[in-house]
Write a protein that holds these residues in place. Structure first.
Motif, short mmCIF file in Angstrom:
data_model
loop_
_atom_site.label_atom_id
_atom_site.label_comp_id
_atom_site.label_asym_id
_atom_site.label_seq_id
_atom_site.Cartn_x
_atom_site.Cartn_y
_atom_site.Cartn_z
N LYS A 138 0.53 -1.25 -0.20
CA LYS A 138 -0.04 -0.30 -0.15
C LYS A 138 0.93 1.44 0.08
O LYS A 138 1.95 1.07 -0.03
CB LYS A 138 -0.80 -0.38 1.17
CG LYS A 138 -2.12 -0.98 1.22
CD LYS A 138 -3.59 -0.96 2.08
CE LYS A 138 -4.04 -2.14 2.59
NZ LYS A 138 -4.42 -1.96 3.65
N TYR A 182 -12.07 -1.71 -4.30
CA TYR A 182 -12.76 -2.06 -2.58
C TYR A 182 -14.40 -1.67 -2.76
O TYR A 182 -14.77 -1.79 -1.79
CB TYR A 182 -12.58 -0.86 -1.89
CG TYR A 182 -10.85 -1.66 -1.35
CD1 TYR A 182 -10.81 -2.15 -0.36
CD2 TYR A 182 -9.74 -1.28 -1.51
CE1 TYR A 182 -9.70 -3.23 -0.34
CE2 TYR A 182 -8.27 -0.49 -1.18
CZ TYR A 182 -8.52 -1.60 -0.23
OH TYR A 182 -7.07 -2.48 -0.02
N ILE A 193 -5.10 0.64 11.41
CA ILE A 193 -5.90 -0.42 10.51
C ILE A 193 -5.77 0.52 8.92
O ILE A 193 -6.37 -0.78 7.95
CB ILE A 193 -7.20 -0.30 10.95
CG1 ILE A 193 -7.64 -1.26 10.97
CG2 ILE A 193 -8.49 1.07 11.18
CD1 ILE A 193 -9.20 -2.11 11.40
N HIS A 214 -2.03 -5.21 1.20
CA HIS A 214 -3.17 -6.15 1.13
C HIS A 214 -3.25 -7.63 1.00
O HIS A 214 -2.42 -8.05 -0.12
CB HIS A 214 -3.96 -5.27 0.15
CG HIS A 214 -5.29 -5.91 -0.18
ND1 HIS A 214 -6.52 -5.87 0.17
CD2 HIS A 214 -5.48 -6.57 -1.12
CE1 HIS A 214 -7.37 -6.53 -0.33
NE2 HIS A 214 -6.94 -7.40 -1.07
P1 CMP Z 1 -7.33 -4.63 3.19
O1 CMP Z 1 -7.17 -6.12 3.65
O2 CMP Z 1 -6.83 -3.78 2.51
O3 CMP Z 1 -8.93 -4.47 3.15
C1 CMP Z 1 -10.10 -3.88 2.96
C2 CMP Z 1 -9.11 -2.54 4.38
O4 CMP Z 1 -10.09 -1.85 4.73
C3 CMP Z 1 -8.26 -3.15 5.50
O5 CMP Z 1 -7.28 -4.01 4.97
C4 CMP Z 1 -8.15 -2.34 6.19
O6 CMP Z 1 -7.00 -1.27 5.20
C5 CMP Z 1 -9.60 -0.92 6.27
N1 CMP Z 1 -10.26 -0.93 6.67
C6 CMP Z 1 -10.76 -2.48 7.88
N2 CMP Z 1 -11.28 -1.83 8.96
C7 CMP Z 1 -11.60 -0.96 8.66
C8 CMP Z 1 -11.97 -0.05 9.61
N3 CMP Z 1 -12.62 0.13 10.84
N4 CMP Z 1 -11.27 1.27 9.33
C9 CMP Z 1 -10.68 1.88 8.71
N5 CMP Z 1 -10.31 1.15 7.81
C10 CMP Z 1 -10.71 -0.21 7.69
#
Ligand code: CMP
Length: 133
Positions: free
Chosen positions: A10, A50, A110, A116
């Motif tokens: 990322k 997404y 987070i 990812h």
């Molecule tokens: P990723 O594996 O890229 O898949 C979806 C992404 O959403 C996750 O990693 C996090 O970076 C993001 N994400 C998930 N939950 C939250 C949250 N509660 N607040 C902010 N971002 C989130």
């Protein structure tokens, strides 16, 4: 069973200059890297990628962040690659990720969690098709 998964380094990890360390870990873990490229997603592309999260409260922040700078996208292959890569990444929230995982080591929050990975064979298929044809 050999399978494929999609991995993304990322924008936070690219800015931190840890691409090399993350790729080293991927190779040390025994994955085959079948495809690799650096791309800068537009906001629209990030939203499309997404789209399963479009109703979530973090959707706007996440897609703005993911389009804020270049990312490195990789097509990984290996035994149980989806689960294996998720184990190497660690929990979504770096604060909860086990020591030794990439998110614990390189993640900041987070949202800015360095890497990812696809979460199922269904999403792996869709995500791989999104970046590699
Ligand atoms: P990723 O594996 O890229 O898949 C979806 C992404 O959403 C996750 O990693 C996090 O970076 C993001 N994400 C998930 N939950 C939250 C949250 N509660 N607040 C902010 N971002 C989130």
């Amino acid at each position: 069973m050999s399978e494929k998964t999609l991995a993304i380094i990322k924008p936070d990890a690219v800015k931190k200059r840890v691409i090399g360390r993350i790729i080293q870990r991927i190779e040390d873990e025994g994955f085959n890297i079948l495809g690799l490229k650096m791309v800068k997603l537009s906001l629209e592309e990030a939203k499309q990628f997404y789209s399963v999260h479009k109703e979530k409260p973090f959707f706007n922040g996440l897609t703005e962040f993911m389009s804020s700078g270049p990312v490195v996208v990789m097509l990984l292959e290996g035994e149980n690659a989806i689960k294996h890569w998720r184990e190497v990444m660690g929990a979504t929230n770096p604060a909860e990720a086990r020591p030794g995982t990439l998110r614990r080591e390189f993640g900041f929050s987070i949202e800015r969690n360095a890497v990812h990975g696809s979460d199922s064979s269904q999403t792996a298929q869709t995500e791989i098709k999104f970046f590699f044809n």
